[in-house]
Design an enzyme around this catalytic site. Structure first.
Site, PDB file in Angstrom:
ATOM      1  N   GLY A  72       0.823  -1.205   0.000  1.00 53.30           N
ATOM      2  CA  GLY A  72       0.000   0.000   0.000  1.00 53.30           C
ATOM      3  C   GLY A  72       0.860   1.259   0.000  1.00 53.30           C
ATOM      4  O   GLY A  72       0.456   2.308  -0.498  1.00 53.30           O
ATOM      5  N   GLU A  75      10.529  -4.532   0.516  1.00 53.58           N
ATOM      6  CA  GLU A  75       9.998  -5.265   1.679  1.00 53.58           C
ATOM      7  C   GLU A  75      10.198  -6.766   1.477  1.00 53.58           C
ATOM      8  O   GLU A  75      10.587  -7.489   2.391  1.00 53.58           O
ATOM      9  CB  GLU A  75       8.514  -4.950   1.869  1.00 53.58           C
ATOM     10  CG  GLU A  75       8.292  -3.526   2.370  1.00 53.58           C
ATOM     11  CD  GLU A  75       6.830  -3.094   2.374  1.00 53.58           C
ATOM     12  OE1 GLU A  75       6.012  -3.767   1.716  1.00 53.58           O
ATOM     13  OE2 GLU A  75       6.520  -2.094   3.024  1.00 53.58           O
TER      14      GLU A  75
HETATM   15  C1  5RP Z   1       4.035  -0.501   2.509  1.00 53.28           C
HETATM   16  C2  5RP Z   1       3.388  -1.660   3.170  1.00 53.28           C
HETATM   17  C3  5RP Z   1       2.810  -1.443   4.527  1.00 53.28           C
HETATM   18  O1  5RP Z   1       3.310  -2.383   5.396  1.00 53.28           O
HETATM   19  C4  5RP Z   1       1.320  -1.575   4.443  1.00 53.28           C
HETATM   20  O2  5RP Z   1       0.860  -0.692   3.431  1.00 53.28           O
HETATM   21  C5  5RP Z   1       0.646  -1.249   5.752  1.00 53.28           C
HETATM   22  O3  5RP Z   1       0.756   0.110   6.014  1.00 53.28           O
HETATM   23  P1  5RP Z   1       0.079   0.793   7.274  1.00 53.28           P
HETATM   24  O4  5RP Z   1       0.802   0.292   8.484  1.00 53.28           O
HETATM   25  O5  5RP Z   1       0.272   2.264   7.021  1.00 53.28           O
HETATM   26  O6  5RP Z   1      -1.385   0.425   7.260  1.00 53.28           O
HETATM   27  O7  5RP Z   1       3.314  -2.744   2.667  1.00 53.28           O
HETATM   28  O8  5RP Z   1       4.430  -0.802   1.197  1.00 53.28           O
END
Ligand code: 5RP
Length: 226
Positions: A96, A103
């Site tokens: 997201g 990652e």
């Molecule tokens: C970023 C990610 C994050 O871990 C994922 O989007 C969750 O984000 P948040 O803790 O802001 O809900 O994969 O690329």
């Protein structure tokens, strides 16, 4: 407790997994930002960190934590990151924040993956959150057509900058397709199939290498799911 309180609770619970004098992997996102804030309070305990994004590296460095290149760090003891969706089997959708490729690399290079999340992230079937796919820019349209053949509805991720819609550019210089409409009952298979499309760098399914531990913050406290 509000959602930020839950994120903080999950993040704080991850500190107990840190082994002294090790190099740890740090993910990306708002939940991880709480983890970084907690980590800074005990930064003397770790040797250094490897981060999955420029944004997290900046926060870590600003707080006085040495940020190392993964190539110089070897295998990491631990990786702490959030998720957009996670199942009780510890498969996840991530990306997201557009950091999915780094990652996935840092997770792969870590002995233990601790997922920190609030209870809103727990799902039975992955796919309500659109699946991020990082693509080499020249392959965007081709990859999108291939994703449609798999039953998805890809959308090119854009954001407004100075009143103009522009493609989101990842830390690796690529673009993101967010794939709507997938009901992912076999995450390992879908992760594998999408990664075979030429032009795809990574997709945001973390099932082949899922989390080892989920710290899920609920109104009844932080639950540990392994
Ligand atoms: C970023 C990610 C994050 O871990 C994922 O989007 C969750 O984000 P948040 O803790 O802001 O809900 O994969 O690329």
């Amino acid at each position: 407790m509000d959602q930020n309180g839950l994120k903080l609770a999950a993040a704080a619970a991850a500190l107990q997994y840190i082994e002294d004098d090790t190099i740890i992997g740090v993910g990306t996102g708002s939940t991880v930002n709480f983890f970084i804030a907690e980590l800074l309070k005990v930064k003397h305990r770790i040797k250094a960190a490897v981060s999955s994004s420029e944004a997290s590296s900046k926060l870590l460095r600003a707080g006085g934590v040495e940020v190392m290149e993964l190539n110089d760090a070897g295998t990491l003891s631990l990786y702490v990151d959030g998720a957009d969706e996670v199942t009780a089997n510890l498969a996840m959708i991530k990306g997201g924040g557009a950091a999915l490729t780094r990652e996935k690399i840092v997770a792969a290079a870590s002995k233990i993956f601790i997922c920190i999340a609030d209870e809103s992230k727990l799902v039975q079937v992955l796919g309500t959150f659109p699946l991020p796919v990082e693509v080499i820019p020249m392959a965007r349209s081709f990859v999108a057509r291939e994703l449609v053949k798999l039953g998805g509805h890809p959308e090119w991720r854009v954001r407004e900058i100075d009143g103009v819609m522009k493609p989101v550019i990842t830390d690796n210089g690529n673009w993101i397709l967010d794939v709507h409409g997938l009901k992912i009952t076999d995450p390992v298979a879908v992760e594998t199939i999408i990664n075979q499309i030429t032009g795809v760098l990574t997709n945001g399914l973390f099932a082949r290498r899922g989390a080892n531990v989920l710290l899920l913050a609920t109104s009844d406290g932080v639950k540990t799911i392994v």
